[in-house]
Design a protein around this motif. Structure first.
Motif, PDB file in Angstrom:
ATOM      1  N   ASP B  25       0.836  -1.216   0.000  1.00  0.00           N
ATOM      2  CA  ASP B  25       0.000   0.000   0.000  1.00  0.00           C
ATOM      3  C   ASP B  25       0.864   1.257   0.000  1.00  0.00           C
ATOM      4  O   ASP B  25       0.467   2.285  -0.548  1.00  0.00           O
ATOM      5  N   GLY B  26       2.073   1.164   0.585  1.00  0.00           N
ATOM      6  CA  GLY B  26       3.014   2.283   0.509  1.00  0.00           C
ATOM      7  C   GLY B  26       3.423   2.542  -0.929  1.00  0.00           C
ATOM      8  O   GLY B  26       3.377   3.680  -1.422  1.00  0.00           O
ATOM      9  N   LEU B  27       3.779   1.481  -1.644  1.00  0.00           N
ATOM     10  CA  LEU B  27       4.166   1.599  -3.056  1.00  0.00           C
ATOM     11  C   LEU B  27       3.025   2.168  -3.888  1.00  0.00           C
ATOM     12  O   LEU B  27       3.223   3.042  -4.735  1.00  0.00           O
ATOM     13  N   VAL B  37       2.005  -6.911  -4.300  1.00  0.00           N
ATOM     14  CA  VAL B  37       3.304  -7.571  -4.333  1.00  0.00           C
ATOM     15  C   VAL B  37       3.673  -8.061  -2.939  1.00  0.00           C
ATOM     16  O   VAL B  37       3.465  -7.363  -1.949  1.00  0.00           O
ATOM     17  N   ASP B  38       4.207  -9.266  -2.890  1.00  0.00           N
ATOM     18  CA  ASP B  38       4.725  -9.834  -1.657  1.00  0.00           C
ATOM     19  C   ASP B  38       6.165  -9.337  -1.522  1.00  0.00           C
ATOM     20  O   ASP B  38       7.069  -9.855  -2.173  1.00  0.00           O
ATOM     21  N   GLY B  45       4.330 -10.743  -7.552  1.00  0.00           N
ATOM     22  CA  GLY B  45       3.181  -9.854  -7.503  1.00  0.00           C
ATOM     23  C   GLY B  45       2.937  -9.219  -8.838  1.00  0.00           C
ATOM     24  O   GLY B  45       3.528  -9.600  -9.859  1.00  0.00           O
ATOM     25  N   VAL B  46       2.050  -8.244  -8.805  1.00  0.00           N
ATOM     26  CA  VAL B  46       1.669  -7.597 -10.050  1.00  0.00           C
ATOM     27  C   VAL B  46       1.389  -6.120  -9.759  1.00  0.00           C
ATOM     28  O   VAL B  46       0.935  -5.769  -8.662  1.00  0.00           O
ATOM     29  N   PHE B  47       1.755  -5.273 -10.685  1.00  0.00           N
ATOM     30  CA  PHE B  47       1.358  -3.865 -10.619  1.00  0.00           C
ATOM     31  C   PHE B  47       0.197  -3.689 -11.591  1.00  0.00           C
ATOM     32  O   PHE B  47       0.276  -4.153 -12.735  1.00  0.00           O
ATOM     33  N   ARG B  48      -0.867  -3.042 -11.128  1.00  0.00           N
ATOM     34  CA  ARG B  48      -2.009  -2.799 -12.009  1.00  0.00           C
ATOM     35  C   ARG B  48      -2.216  -1.297 -12.160  1.00  0.00           C
ATOM     36  O   ARG B  48      -2.393  -0.578 -11.175  1.00  0.00           O
ATOM     37  N   PRO B  56       3.640  -8.242 -14.212  1.00  0.00           N
ATOM     38  CA  PRO B  56       4.119  -9.017 -13.067  1.00  0.00           C
ATOM     39  C   PRO B  56       5.583  -8.717 -12.721  1.00  0.00           C
ATOM     40  O   PRO B  56       6.372  -8.347 -13.598  1.00  0.00           O
ATOM     41  N   VAL B  57       5.895  -8.878 -11.446  1.00  0.00           N
ATOM     42  CA  VAL B  57       7.272  -8.672 -10.968  1.00  0.00           C
ATOM     43  C   VAL B  57       7.670  -9.799 -10.025  1.00  0.00           C
ATOM     44  O   VAL B  57       6.816 -10.493  -9.471  1.00  0.00           O
ATOM     45  N   VAL B  58       8.978  -9.942  -9.872  1.00  0.00           N
ATOM     46  CA  VAL B  58       9.524 -10.817  -8.839  1.00  0.00           C
ATOM     47  C   VAL B  58      10.454  -9.955  -7.993  1.00  0.00           C
ATOM     48  O   VAL B  58      11.300  -9.234  -8.533  1.00  0.00           O
ATOM     49  N   VAL B  59      10.277 -10.004  -6.678  1.00  0.00           N
ATOM     50  CA  VAL B  59      11.148  -9.248  -5.779  1.00  0.00           C
ATOM     51  C   VAL B  59      12.459 -10.017  -5.632  1.00  0.00           C
ATOM     52  O   VAL B  59      12.453 -11.239  -5.453  1.00  0.00           O
ATOM     53  N   GLU B  60      13.570  -9.307  -5.759  1.00  0.00           N
ATOM     54  CA  GLU B  60      14.857  -9.995  -5.710  1.00  0.00           C
ATOM     55  C   GLU B  60      15.643  -9.712  -4.434  1.00  0.00           C
ATOM     56  O   GLU B  60      16.408 -10.544  -3.985  1.00  0.00           O
TER      57      GLU B  60
END
Lengths: 110, 131
Positions: B25-27, B37-38, B45-48, B56-60
């Motif tokens: 929610d901050g992002l 996003v987790d 997760g995903v940005f909409r 979709p994204v993957v946190v690294e």
């Protein structure tokens, strides 16, 4: 530029040999696959494969001169790829300004 | 053309900037897209976006008050529902405490740049082609 196009360009340039082909073409101008192979010390077949990948991405074009096929750089897609990156940068400018405003607002609230 | 670098100075310490990166929610409050996003290493997760587009994204990498890194996957669902290919890029956001607050720095570059034969970070188009 279309996203698919950007993807094709970046995928084509992901290969180090293909970047060498682009560099050789920018240094020597229109060249045949044979000349490029000699210049880069790889087989003609390998160069032909890379040239066809680069052509598919729109990065090089081929013209026929007599019995020879000459390849040259097509600068437009490279310019497009640069614009695509510029667009990413502009998006981050907006986001970072929004982040600054958001933090300022939450700090005031907190 | 192989790297985008941007930075901004925010008049708050990293500890007060971090919540805007640490939670979905901050992002979402500043990114221009709704983040689902987790936010932990390996998290997905995903940005909409408001028009319905999704990526979709993957946190690294996550280091509280220091660093957030994620990778955009190489496709996007457009507002019209089509799936289109896009270059996969890595985004690294770092926070540095500096006089006056926090310097927030973003580096985004095509994911392949980190592979073999890649240009050095901070290289330019000519370096990429010359490498």
């Amino acid at each position: 530029m279309k996203p698919d196009r950007a993807d094709a360009i970046f995928s084509a340039l992901a290969d180090p040999t293909r970047r060498q082909v682009i560099r050789a073409l920018s240094q020597h101008g229109p060249s045949s696959a044979t000349a490029l192979a000699a210049d880069l010390a790889v087989t003609r077949q390998a160069v032909a494969k890379h040239l066809s990948a680069l052509a598919e991405a729109g990065l090089v074009t081929a013209t026929r001169r007599g019995r020879e096929k000459l390849f040259q750089i097509s600068p437009r897609p490279l310019t497009d790829a640069v614009s695509w990156m510029a667009e990413l940068g502009a998006r981050w400018d907006e986001r970072l300004a929004a982040l600054r405003d958001h933090v300022a607002a939450s700090t005031r609230r907190g | 053309m192989d790297v985008v670098e941007r930075e901004i100075l925010i008049a708050a310490p990293p500890g007060l900037v971090w919540p805007a990166l640490a939670h979905a929610d901050g992002l979402s409050a500043w990114f221009g897209a709704d983040a689902r996003v987790d936010l932990q290493p390996g998290g997905r997760g995903v940005f909409r976006w408001p028009d319905g587009a999704e990526r979709p994204v993957v946190v690294e990498d996550v280091e509280p008050a220091r660093r957030l890194a994620f990778r955009w996957l190489p496709f996007q669902r457009t507002a019209g529902g089509d799936v289109v290919a896009l270059p996969s890029t890595r985004v690294l956001i770092t926070l540095d405490e500096v006089p006056g607050g926090t310097r927030v720095r973003v580096v985004e570059q095509p994911a392949f740049s980190l592979g073999a034969g890649a240009p050095r970070a901070g290289g330019r188009a000519s370096a990429m082609i010359a490498s």
